[in-house]
Design a protein around this motif. Structure first.
Motif, PDB file in Angstrom:
ATOM      1  N   GLY A  32       0.813  -1.335   0.080  1.00 55.87           N
ATOM      2  CA  GLY A  32      -0.138   0.046   0.084  1.00 55.87           C
ATOM      3  C   GLY A  32       0.747   1.333   0.034  1.00 55.87           C
ATOM      4  N   LYS A  33       0.084   2.142   0.218  1.00 57.13           N
ATOM      5  CA  LYS A  33       0.683   3.733   0.300  1.00 57.13           C
ATOM      6  C   LYS A  33       1.982   3.938   1.114  1.00 57.13           C
ATOM      7  CE  LYS A  33      -0.364   8.586   0.385  1.00 57.13           C
ATOM      8  NZ  LYS A  33      -1.488   9.502   0.954  1.00 57.13           N
ATOM      9  N   ASP A  34       2.998   4.375   0.617  1.00 55.51           N
ATOM     10  CA  ASP A  34       4.164   4.740   1.176  1.00 55.51           C
ATOM     11  C   ASP A  34       5.136   3.402   1.814  1.00 55.51           C
ATOM     12  OD1 ASP A  34       4.240   7.335   0.586  1.00 55.51           O
ATOM     13  OD2 ASP A  34       2.976   7.934   2.497  1.00 55.51           O
ATOM     14  N   GLY A  35       4.418   2.387   1.337  1.00 59.40           N
ATOM     15  CA  GLY A  35       5.091   0.993   1.667  1.00 59.40           C
ATOM     16  C   GLY A  35       6.588   1.007   1.666  1.00 59.40           C
ATOM     17  N   LEU A  36       7.068   1.425   0.252  1.00 58.00           N
ATOM     18  CA  LEU A  36       8.593   1.478   0.370  1.00 58.00           C
ATOM     19  C   LEU A  36       9.269   2.549   1.343  1.00 58.00           C
ATOM     20  CD1 LEU A  36       8.862   0.638  -3.598  1.00 58.00           C
ATOM     21  CD2 LEU A  36       9.451  -0.784  -1.657  1.00 58.00           C
ATOM     22  N   LYS A  37       8.406   3.603   0.940  1.00 61.23           N
ATOM     23  CA  LYS A  37       8.884   4.833   1.742  1.00 61.23           C
ATOM     24  C   LYS A  37       9.057   4.682   3.241  1.00 61.23           C
ATOM     25  CE  LYS A  37       8.237   9.611   1.725  1.00 61.23           C
ATOM     26  NZ  LYS A  37       7.189  10.815   1.437  1.00 61.23           N
ATOM     27  N   LYS A  38       8.111   3.776   3.996  1.00 61.88           N
ATOM     28  CA  LYS A  38       8.261   3.442   5.193  1.00 61.88           C
ATOM     29  C   LYS A  38       9.517   2.383   5.710  1.00 61.88           C
ATOM     30  CE  LYS A  38       3.473   3.870   5.933  1.00 61.88           C
ATOM     31  NZ  LYS A  38       2.241   3.097   6.221  1.00 61.88           N
ATOM     32  N   LEU A  39      10.080   1.903   4.431  1.00 64.71           N
ATOM     33  CA  LEU A  39      11.264   0.979   4.829  1.00 64.71           C
ATOM     34  C   LEU A  39      12.514   1.877   4.996  1.00 64.71           C
ATOM     35  CD1 LEU A  39      10.699  -1.970   2.191  1.00 64.71           C
ATOM     36  CD2 LEU A  39      10.284  -2.121   4.599  1.00 64.71           C
ATOM     37  N   GLY A  40      12.556   2.892   4.682  1.00 66.22           N
ATOM     38  CA  GLY A  40      13.706   3.957   4.833  1.00 66.22           C
ATOM     39  C   GLY A  40      15.054   3.580   4.066  1.00 66.22           C
ATOM     40  N   LEU A  41      14.691   2.853   2.932  1.00 60.51           N
ATOM     41  CA  LEU A  41      15.684   2.653   1.947  1.00 60.51           C
ATOM     42  C   LEU A  41      16.370   4.047   1.526  1.00 60.51           C
ATOM     43  CD1 LEU A  41      13.487   0.264  -0.192  1.00 60.51           C
ATOM     44  CD2 LEU A  41      15.304  -0.410   1.359  1.00 60.51           C
ATOM     45  N   ASN A  42      17.670   3.897   1.351  1.00 63.65           N
ATOM     46  CA  ASN A  42      18.420   4.938   0.886  1.00 63.65           C
ATOM     47  C   ASN A  42      18.407   5.240  -0.803  1.00 63.65           C
ATOM     48  OD1 ASN A  42      20.261   3.423  -0.399  1.00 63.65           O
ATOM     49  ND2 ASN A  42      21.526   3.177   1.534  1.00 63.65           N
ATOM     50  N   SER A  43      18.765   6.279  -1.188  1.00 64.60           N
ATOM     51  CA  SER A  43      18.833   6.758  -2.512  1.00 64.60           C
ATOM     52  C   SER A  43      19.297   5.422  -3.608  1.00 64.60           C
ATOM     53  CB  SER A  43      19.269   7.996  -2.953  1.00 64.60           C
ATOM     54  OG  SER A  43      20.428   8.115  -2.566  1.00 64.60           O
ATOM     55  N   LEU A  44      20.369   5.162  -2.907  1.00 67.96           N
ATOM     56  CA  LEU A  44      21.288   4.069  -3.805  1.00 67.96           C
ATOM     57  C   LEU A  44      20.328   2.793  -3.871  1.00 67.96           C
ATOM     58  CD1 LEU A  44      23.753   3.257  -5.334  1.00 67.96           C
ATOM     59  CD2 LEU A  44      24.853   2.490  -3.186  1.00 67.96           C
ATOM     60  N   ALA A  45      19.756   2.324  -2.828  1.00 68.16           N
ATOM     61  CA  ALA A  45      18.923   1.230  -2.821  1.00 68.16           C
ATOM     62  C   ALA A  45      17.652   1.507  -3.891  1.00 68.16           C
ATOM     63  CB  ALA A  45      18.546   0.885  -1.613  1.00 68.16           C
ATOM     64  N   LEU A  46      17.186   2.620  -3.831  1.00 69.08           N
ATOM     65  CA  LEU A  46      15.973   2.932  -4.796  1.00 69.08           C
ATOM     66  C   LEU A  46      16.534   2.849  -6.140  1.00 69.08           C
ATOM     67  CD1 LEU A  46      14.239   5.646  -2.906  1.00 69.08           C
ATOM     68  CD2 LEU A  46      13.563   3.444  -3.123  1.00 69.08           C
ATOM     69  N   ILE A  47      17.605   3.311  -6.608  1.00 66.95           N
ATOM     70  CA  ILE A  47      18.351   3.313  -7.877  1.00 66.95           C
ATOM     71  C   ILE A  47      18.380   1.966  -8.365  1.00 66.95           C
ATOM     72  CG2 ILE A  47      20.258   3.776  -9.359  1.00 66.95           C
ATOM     73  CD1 ILE A  47      20.281   6.435  -7.680  1.00 66.95           C
ATOM     74  N   ARG A  48      19.159   1.072  -7.275  1.00 70.32           N
ATOM     75  CA  ARG A  48      19.273  -0.529  -7.527  1.00 70.32           C
ATOM     76  C   ARG A  48      17.967  -1.114  -7.820  1.00 70.32           C
ATOM     77  NH1 ARG A  48      22.434  -2.300  -2.964  1.00 70.32           N
ATOM     78  NH2 ARG A  48      22.302  -4.457  -4.074  1.00 70.32           N
ATOM     79  N   ILE A  49      16.915  -0.805  -7.141  1.00 68.79           N
ATOM     80  CA  ILE A  49      15.532  -1.324  -7.387  1.00 68.79           C
ATOM     81  C   ILE A  49      15.086  -0.928  -8.835  1.00 68.79           C
ATOM     82  CG2 ILE A  49      13.206  -1.130  -6.652  1.00 68.79           C
ATOM     83  CD1 ILE A  49      14.043  -0.956  -3.577  1.00 68.79           C
ATOM     84  N   MET A  50      15.172   0.218  -9.047  1.00 71.90           N
ATOM     85  CA  MET A  50      14.798   0.341 -10.689  1.00 71.90           C
ATOM     86  C   MET A  50      15.542  -0.080 -11.686  1.00 71.90           C
ATOM     87  SD  MET A  50      14.484   4.766 -10.357  1.00 71.90           S
ATOM     88  CE  MET A  50      14.646   4.954 -11.980  1.00 71.90           C
ATOM     89  N   VAL A  51      17.044  -0.295 -11.361  1.00 72.25           N
ATOM     90  CA  VAL A  51      17.875  -1.056 -12.263  1.00 72.25           C
ATOM     91  C   VAL A  51      17.292  -2.513 -12.412  1.00 72.25           C
ATOM     92  CG1 VAL A  51      20.051  -2.058 -12.858  1.00 72.25           C
ATOM     93  CG2 VAL A  51      19.749   0.464 -12.182  1.00 72.25           C
ATOM     94  N   GLU A  52      16.967  -3.197 -11.412  1.00 72.06           N
ATOM     95  CA  GLU A  52      16.562  -4.525 -11.326  1.00 72.06           C
ATOM     96  C   GLU A  52      15.159  -4.776 -12.031  1.00 72.06           C
ATOM     97  OE1 GLU A  52      18.148  -7.281 -10.674  1.00 72.06           O
ATOM     98  OE2 GLU A  52      20.145  -5.978 -10.534  1.00 72.06           O
ATOM     99  N   ILE A  53      14.410  -3.769 -11.626  1.00 72.38           N
ATOM    100  CA  ILE A  53      12.915  -3.549 -12.483  1.00 72.38           C
ATOM    101  C   ILE A  53      13.281  -3.576 -13.919  1.00 72.38           C
ATOM    102  CG2 ILE A  53      10.782  -2.541 -12.668  1.00 72.38           C
ATOM    103  CD1 ILE A  53      10.982  -1.949  -9.613  1.00 72.38           C
ATOM    104  N   GLU A  54      14.193  -2.727 -14.445  1.00 74.83           N
ATOM    105  CA  GLU A  54      14.223  -2.527 -15.817  1.00 74.83           C
ATOM    106  C   GLU A  54      14.748  -3.683 -16.308  1.00 74.83           C
ATOM    107  OE1 GLU A  54      15.079   2.229 -16.303  1.00 74.83           O
ATOM    108  OE2 GLU A  54      16.824   0.759 -16.082  1.00 74.83           O
ATOM    109  N   LYS A  55      15.734  -4.721 -15.745  1.00 77.63           N
ATOM    110  CA  LYS A  55      16.265  -5.596 -16.215  1.00 77.63           C
ATOM    111  C   LYS A  55      15.057  -7.016 -16.390  1.00 77.63           C
ATOM    112  CE  LYS A  55      20.841  -5.355 -14.502  1.00 77.63           C
ATOM    113  NZ  LYS A  55      21.866  -5.898 -13.838  1.00 77.63           N
TER     114      LYS A  55
END
Length: 91
Positions: A32-55
């Protein structure tokens, strides 16, 4: 083969759990809403998530100020992925 939103959400959760720099089970991630935001992931982790999703989905994520909310929740990411596939692959 059509991918459902539930399947995409499950895969996104797996990706997030594998990238988090702390112990995290995919089942513990709120879709749900803000589920990822609540995890407190840093910006590098968010970029890595984007890259993995793209792959994983062979898509190109274009996140800017207008749609940066997409990275706040698994639900928003799943909708973005399905929308991108629909718009660009005619699925």
């Amino acid at each position: 083969m059509t991918t459902t939103k539930t399947e995409v959400e499950a895969k996104v959760k797996e990706i997030v759990a594998s990238i988090a720099d702390f112990e995290l089970e995919a089942t513990a991630i709120d879709s749900g809403k803000d589920g990822l935001k609540k995890l407190g992931l840093n910006s590098l982790a968010l970029i890595r998530i984007m890259v993995e999703i793209e792959k994983e989905y062979e898509i190109e994520m274009n996140i800017d100020e207008e749609n940066d909310y997409i990275m706040n929740s698994v639900c928003d990411l799943a909708e973005y992925i399905l929308s991108w596939e629909s718009d660009n692959l005619g699925l």
